[in-house]
Design a protein around this motif. Structure first.
Motif, PDB file in Angstrom:
ATOM      1  N   VAL A   1      45.134  53.757  36.313  1.00  0.00           N
ATOM      2  CA  VAL A   1      45.125  54.068  37.748  1.00  0.00           C
ATOM      3  C   VAL A   1      44.136  53.175  38.479  1.00  0.00           C
ATOM      4  N   PHE A   2      42.937  53.015  37.925  1.00  0.00           N
ATOM      5  CA  PHE A   2      41.910  52.226  38.602  1.00  0.00           C
ATOM      6  C   PHE A   2      42.211  50.734  38.548  1.00  0.00           C
ATOM      7  N   ILE A   3      42.900  50.277  37.507  1.00  0.00           N
ATOM      8  CA  ILE A   3      43.326  48.881  37.465  1.00  0.00           C
ATOM      9  C   ILE A   3      44.350  48.620  38.570  1.00  0.00           C
ATOM     10  N   ALA A   4      45.277  49.562  38.768  1.00  0.00           N
ATOM     11  CA  ALA A   4      46.265  49.424  39.851  1.00  0.00           C
ATOM     12  C   ALA A   4      45.577  49.414  41.205  1.00  0.00           C
ATOM     13  N   ALA A   5      44.585  50.290  41.384  1.00  0.00           N
ATOM     14  CA  ALA A   5      43.843  50.327  42.653  1.00  0.00           C
ATOM     15  C   ALA A   5      43.091  49.020  42.878  1.00  0.00           C
ATOM     16  N   LEU A   6      42.543  48.456  41.817  1.00  0.00           N
ATOM     17  CA  LEU A   6      41.866  47.162  41.915  1.00  0.00           C
ATOM     18  C   LEU A   6      42.823  46.099  42.435  1.00  0.00           C
ATOM     19  N   ALA A   7      44.046  46.071  41.904  1.00  0.00           N
ATOM     20  CA  ALA A   7      45.037  45.092  42.347  1.00  0.00           C
ATOM     21  C   ALA A   7      45.402  45.288  43.817  1.00  0.00           C
ATOM     22  N   VAL A   8      45.575  46.544  44.221  1.00  0.00           N
ATOM     23  CA  VAL A   8      45.916  46.822  45.628  1.00  0.00           C
ATOM     24  C   VAL A   8      44.791  46.363  46.554  1.00  0.00           C
ATOM     25  N   ASN A   9      43.540  46.560  46.145  1.00  0.00           N
ATOM     26  CA  ASN A   9      42.415  46.126  46.973  1.00  0.00           C
ATOM     27  C   ASN A   9      42.381  44.611  47.146  1.00  0.00           C
ATOM     28  N   ILE A  10      42.699  43.892  46.100  1.00  0.00           N
ATOM     29  CA  ILE A  10      42.719  42.430  46.202  1.00  0.00           C
ATOM     30  C   ILE A  10      43.829  41.980  47.144  1.00  0.00           C
ATOM     31  N   VAL A  11      44.998  42.610  47.026  1.00  0.00           N
ATOM     32  CA  VAL A  11      46.101  42.299  47.956  1.00  0.00           C
ATOM     33  C   VAL A  11      45.700  42.634  49.389  1.00  0.00           C
TER      34      VAL A  11
ATOM     35  N   GLY B   1      46.766  61.976  31.343  1.00  0.00           N
ATOM     36  CA  GLY B   1      45.512  62.706  31.384  1.00  0.00           C
ATOM     37  C   GLY B   1      44.472  62.185  30.415  1.00  0.00           C
ATOM     38  N   SER B   2      44.837  61.166  29.638  1.00  0.00           N
ATOM     39  CA  SER B   2      43.881  60.586  28.702  1.00  0.00           C
ATOM     40  C   SER B   2      42.980  59.588  29.416  1.00  0.00           C
ATOM     41  N   LEU B   3      41.933  59.140  28.723  1.00  0.00           N
ATOM     42  CA  LEU B   3      41.003  58.167  29.298  1.00  0.00           C
ATOM     43  C   LEU B   3      41.736  56.890  29.711  1.00  0.00           C
TER      44      LEU B   3
ATOM     45  N   SER C   1      44.001  53.580  52.630  1.00  0.00           N
ATOM     46  CA  SER C   1      44.301  55.001  52.476  1.00  0.00           C
ATOM     47  C   SER C   1      44.946  55.290  51.128  1.00  0.00           C
ATOM     48  N   ALA C   2      45.844  54.402  50.695  1.00  0.00           N
ATOM     49  CA  ALA C   2      46.487  54.593  49.396  1.00  0.00           C
ATOM     50  C   ALA C   2      45.433  54.673  48.300  1.00  0.00           C
ATOM     51  N   ASN C   3      44.454  53.773  48.350  1.00  0.00           N
ATOM     52  CA  ASN C   3      43.392  53.777  47.345  1.00  0.00           C
ATOM     53  C   ASN C   3      42.482  54.996  47.473  1.00  0.00           C
ATOM     54  N   MET C   4      42.167  55.394  48.714  1.00  0.00           N
ATOM     55  CA  MET C   4      41.274  56.526  48.903  1.00  0.00           C
ATOM     56  C   MET C   4      41.918  57.824  48.407  1.00  0.00           C
ATOM     57  N   PHE C   5      43.197  58.022  48.728  1.00  0.00           N
ATOM     58  CA  PHE C   5      43.858  59.256  48.309  1.00  0.00           C
ATOM     59  C   PHE C   5      44.007  59.302  46.790  1.00  0.00           C
ATOM     60  N   ALA C   6      44.328  58.157  46.186  1.00  0.00           N
ATOM     61  CA  ALA C   6      44.422  58.118  44.729  1.00  0.00           C
ATOM     62  C   ALA C   6      43.060  58.419  44.106  1.00  0.00           C
ATOM     63  N   TRP C   7      42.012  57.847  44.687  1.00  0.00           N
ATOM     64  CA  TRP C   7      40.655  58.093  44.177  1.00  0.00           C
ATOM     65  C   TRP C   7      40.263  59.556  44.350  1.00  0.00           C
ATOM     66  N   ASN C   8      40.637  60.151  45.487  1.00  0.00           N
ATOM     67  CA  ASN C   8      40.306  61.560  45.736  1.00  0.00           C
ATOM     68  C   ASN C   8      40.935  62.490  44.696  1.00  0.00           C
ATOM     69  N   LEU C   9      42.062  62.074  44.126  1.00  0.00           N
ATOM     70  CA  LEU C   9      42.678  62.848  43.054  1.00  0.00           C
ATOM     71  C   LEU C   9      42.085  62.488  41.695  1.00  0.00           C
ATOM     72  N   ALA C  10      41.910  61.182  41.448  1.00  0.00           N
ATOM     73  CA  ALA C  10      41.489  60.720  40.127  1.00  0.00           C
ATOM     74  C   ALA C  10      40.040  61.063  39.809  1.00  0.00           C
ATOM     75  N   ALA C  11      39.146  60.874  40.775  1.00  0.00           N
ATOM     76  CA  ALA C  11      37.715  61.041  40.490  1.00  0.00           C
ATOM     77  C   ALA C  11      37.354  62.465  40.059  1.00  0.00           C
ATOM     78  N   PRO C  12      37.701  63.507  40.840  1.00  0.00           N
ATOM     79  CA  PRO C  12      37.350  64.856  40.389  1.00  0.00           C
ATOM     80  C   PRO C  12      38.069  65.270  39.113  1.00  0.00           C
TER      81      PRO C  12
ATOM     82  N   PHE D   1      49.460  57.405  41.990  1.00  0.00           N
ATOM     83  CA  PHE D   1      48.592  58.058  40.994  1.00  0.00           C
ATOM     84  C   PHE D   1      49.422  58.881  40.016  1.00  0.00           C
ATOM     85  N   ALA D   2      50.317  59.700  40.550  1.00  0.00           N
ATOM     86  CA  ALA D   2      51.136  60.561  39.701  1.00  0.00           C
ATOM     87  C   ALA D   2      52.050  59.736  38.797  1.00  0.00           C
ATOM     88  N   ALA D   3      52.661  58.687  39.367  1.00  0.00           N
ATOM     89  CA  ALA D   3      53.598  57.876  38.588  1.00  0.00           C
ATOM     90  C   ALA D   3      52.891  57.170  37.429  1.00  0.00           C
TER      91      ALA D   3
END
Length: 435
Positions: free
Chosen positions: A414-424, A406-408, A257-268, A395-397
């Motif tokens: 954000v996505f590198i952090a999500a990658l780490a959480v998924n591996i954990v 807001g830069s590239l 859920s942490a990854n999905m909610f972060a993605w729901n904000l980051a992707a759009p 995501f916000a932090a």
């Protein structure tokens, strides 16, 4: 309806901001976070109440309240009434979810529970991911108020159908109303933690409000646990939490859920600010992940054994990790790249989410006695919502701590952090192999 309204308002927020332009931003953000706080806070207590007084009653009453709250939000002439309507919506959603899922699983043969959970997860995952697309379409074609008005005919139809076809009361024989003080402490505790995580980026993580709410939330949950150890009708069924499978499944769901909610904000946000896509283009692209999530959920429902569910849940976390690795790579640069960037990342991420949520939800359901489904699975969904709040806060932090928010590069972090959480997450779920 409950999961859709969790994300559908995000895309309408700029229009709401323009209509209430003299309102401070900190106040306006409660339009989004108020729903999240009440939704998470009432999931667990509502589940125990549904077990005791009847899931059909709780489901239909909550559905009626949700529809009424949607009308209040749509008609709200002031920001105060809109925020109050969103709090009421979130409370009603917190009652609908455990009662509905408990009703489904208690009336489903044990051998078909994986299919039932798969169908449920497909609907929930699809609606959460498709929320921004639906919201974007309604806002652009009509008005932000239709984000709420669209619930009225749906709610009325579901109430009529529920009264006509839902089975009679499903409740735990001899169950008592859960401990009122413990239930209040549990609900307020979850609300405090979710509020701190949701508002921390606005208030500041060292702000007294953030720290105070978080600490108070932890203390209240601790008090609810202590009362539940000795109470005859506890707010928290501690027997469920003694199951190692249940605990690990809940932790895995929180991470997904942490990854999905972060993605729901980051992707759009990435699509509209970095690639300059329109709201409708972004909404259409988001549908790919939603369809992938539904396909993954339905596929996971065919798994028959616990061992297969554990292995697929691990694979799902790794699939989502690969998706985040693509997002963090040069395939997502300053130039739009739909075919070799967005498309494969959305498919892998969506399928991974669908597989993971379904397998872990099925494992959690398998650890709960059938007559305690509403209470046990209310805590499961609450764990998901707390995980989602962590994802939003993370995501916000990360964005705000970047050299150029807001830069590239800030999105890539954000996505590198999500990658780490998924591996954990994959490692955590792998602990179930030894069970």
């Amino acid at each position: 309806m409950a999961f859709l309204d969790f994300t559908v308002v995000n895309i309408a927020f700029p229009d709401i901001l323009r209509d209430f332009e003299n309102t401070p931003l900190d106040t306006l953000t409660w339009v989004v976070s108020g729903y999240a706080v009440m939704f998470a806070a009432l999931l667990a207590p509502a589940g125990r109440i549904a077990d005791s007084i009847g899931r059909r009653t709780v489901l239909l009453c909550s559905l009626g309240l949700f529809t009424l709250a949607s009308l209040i939000c749509g008609l709200a002439p002031t920001i105060g009434l809109l925020i109050a309507g969103r709090f009421l919506q979130g409370a009603a959603a917190g009652g609908m979810i455990p009662a509905a899922l408990g009703l489904i699983l208690a009336t489903t043969p044990r051998e078909r529970i994986p299919r039932a959970v798969a169908t449920w997860s497909a609907a929930a995952g699809f609606s959460a991911v498709i929320g921004p697309a639906v919201g974007g379409l309604l806002v652009r074609v009509l008005d932000w108020r239709w984000v709420f008005f669209v619930n009225l005919p749906v709610g009325a139809a579901l109430l009529a159908g529920g009264l006509a076809v839902l089975p009679g009361q499903v409740r735990v024989a001899g169950a008592r109303w859960p401990d009122p003080l413990g239930s209040i402490a549990l609900g307020l505790g979850i609300a405090g933690i979710v509020s701190a995580l949701t508002k921390g980026d606005h208030w500041g993580w060292a702000d007294i409000r953030t720290l105070g709410l978080g600490l108070a939330g932890l203390l209240l949950i601790g008090a609810a646990v202590l009362r539940s150890r000795a109470h005859g009708a506890p707010a928290i069924d501690l027997a469920v939490w003694r199951s190692r499978t249940y605990r690990i499944a809940c932790l895995g769901l929180a991470m997904f859920s942490a990854n999905m909610f972060a993605w729901n904000l980051a992707a759009p946000l990435f699509a509209t600010t970095i690639w300059d896509w329109t709201i409708l283009e972004t909404g259409g692209a988001l549908c790919i992940g939603a369809v992938g999530s539904m396909a993954g959920s339905l596929s996971a429902g065919r798994l028959r054994t616990r061992a297969a569910q554990v292995r697929v849940a691990i694979a799902a976390a790794l699939l989502f990790a690969v998706s985040n690795a693509i997002w963090a790579s040069n395939l997502f640069g300053s130039t739009p790249n739909f075919w070799t960037g967005w498309l494969p990342a959305a498919i892998l991420g969506g399928v991974g989410l669908g597989l993971g949520f379904t397998c872990l939800s099925t494992l959690a359901a398998g650890a709960v006695e059938p007559l305690k489904f509403a209470g046990g699975l209310g805590m499961t969904v609450a764990a998901r919502q707390v995980g989602g709040a962590v994802g939003v806060a993370g995501f916000a932090a990360i964005m705000l701590s970047s050299a150029e928010p807001g830069s590239l590069s800030s999105f890539h972090y954000v996505f590198i952090a999500a990658l780490a959480v998924n591996i954990v997450c994959a490692l955590v779920v792998a602990a179930l192999i030894r069970n």
